[in-house]
Enzyme design. Structure first.
Site, short mmCIF file in Angstrom:
data_model
loop_
_atom_site.label_atom_id
_atom_site.label_comp_id
_atom_site.label_asym_id
_atom_site.label_seq_id
_atom_site.Cartn_x
_atom_site.Cartn_y
_atom_site.Cartn_z
CE1 TYR A 101 0.97 1.00 4.37
CE2 TYR A 101 0.84 -1.38 4.29
CZ TYR A 101 1.26 -0.22 4.92
OH TYR A 101 1.97 -0.31 6.09
N GLY A 102 2.16 1.13 0.10
CA GLY A 102 3.09 2.27 0.12
C GLY A 102 4.16 2.06 -0.93
CB SER A 103 7.86 2.17 -0.76
OG SER A 103 8.10 1.18 0.21
CD GLU A 157 8.54 -2.51 3.92
OE1 GLU A 157 7.93 -1.73 4.67
OE2 GLU A 157 8.89 -2.22 2.77
#
Length: 194
Positions: A26-28, A99
């Site tokens: 949902y991000g990078s 992450e």
């Protein structure tokens, strides 16, 4: 909880006998796909919304001047659109390091654009990690992003690439787009002031 979650994540799931796993980005993970995948499909998850509430001390900022990156915050009415990747469990050796700054692998139910479903994993930085920054006004978040940079590059690049990727997916994210507008306004005014 420590901001470094590598070992914690490696103990959370036993992938013995598992050939592939769905991973929700949902991000990078949407725009910086530096890992091999078997399949890629737009998807969404319910009950979560994207927020620039996680500090980035290792990629888009430094310990002295952290950037801001997205995490997911629980909201029962929300639907978060992103990209799902079917990956080999070996990929998590890389992703757990990427992450590591406060993100935990959690189980989630994915809904694909055709209405079908699958169980998968998602990295979420929860409020109890040391790097969590929490809510701030959009303009303040944009100012922090404008001034932060780290080993992976300027924090502004992360925001702008995410906003572009979300538009390409047809995802509506008022929070991201509002911060993007504040950032562009601040950069424009800064440039004109010189």
């Amino acid at each position: 909880m420590s901001a470094n979650t590598i070992e914690h994540n490696r103990k959370r799931y036993d992938f013995a006998g598992v050939e592939s796993v769905w991973l929700f980005g949902y991000g990078s993970l949407i725009h910086k796909v530096d890992f091999p995948f078997l399949e890629q499909r737009p998807a969404s998850i319910r009950g979560w919304e994207r927020r620039f509430w996680q500090g980035s001390h290792d990629h888009r900022g430094t310990p002295e001047s952290p950037g801001r990156v997205v995490t997911l915050i629980e909201n029962p009415d929300a639907v978060c659109k992103g990209m799902a990747f079917r990956v080999s469990p070996k990929v998590f050796e890389h992703l757990d390091v990427r992450e590591k700054n406060g993100y935990l692998r959690l189980s989630t139910r994915l809904t694909f654009d055709d209405g079908s479903h699958a169980e998968g994993l998602v990295y979420i930085a929860t409020e109890d990690n040391e790097a969590f920054l929490g809510h701030a006004p959009d303009a303040d978040i944009a100012r922090q992003i404008a001034s932060a940079s780290g080993p992976s590059g300027p924090n502004a690049e992360y925001l702008l690439r995410l906003a572009e990727s979300l538009r390409a997916l047809g995802a509506d994210c008022p929070h991201t787009f509002a911060i993007e507008s504040h950032l562009k306004y601040a950069v424009k005014n800064d440039t004109q002031g010189r």
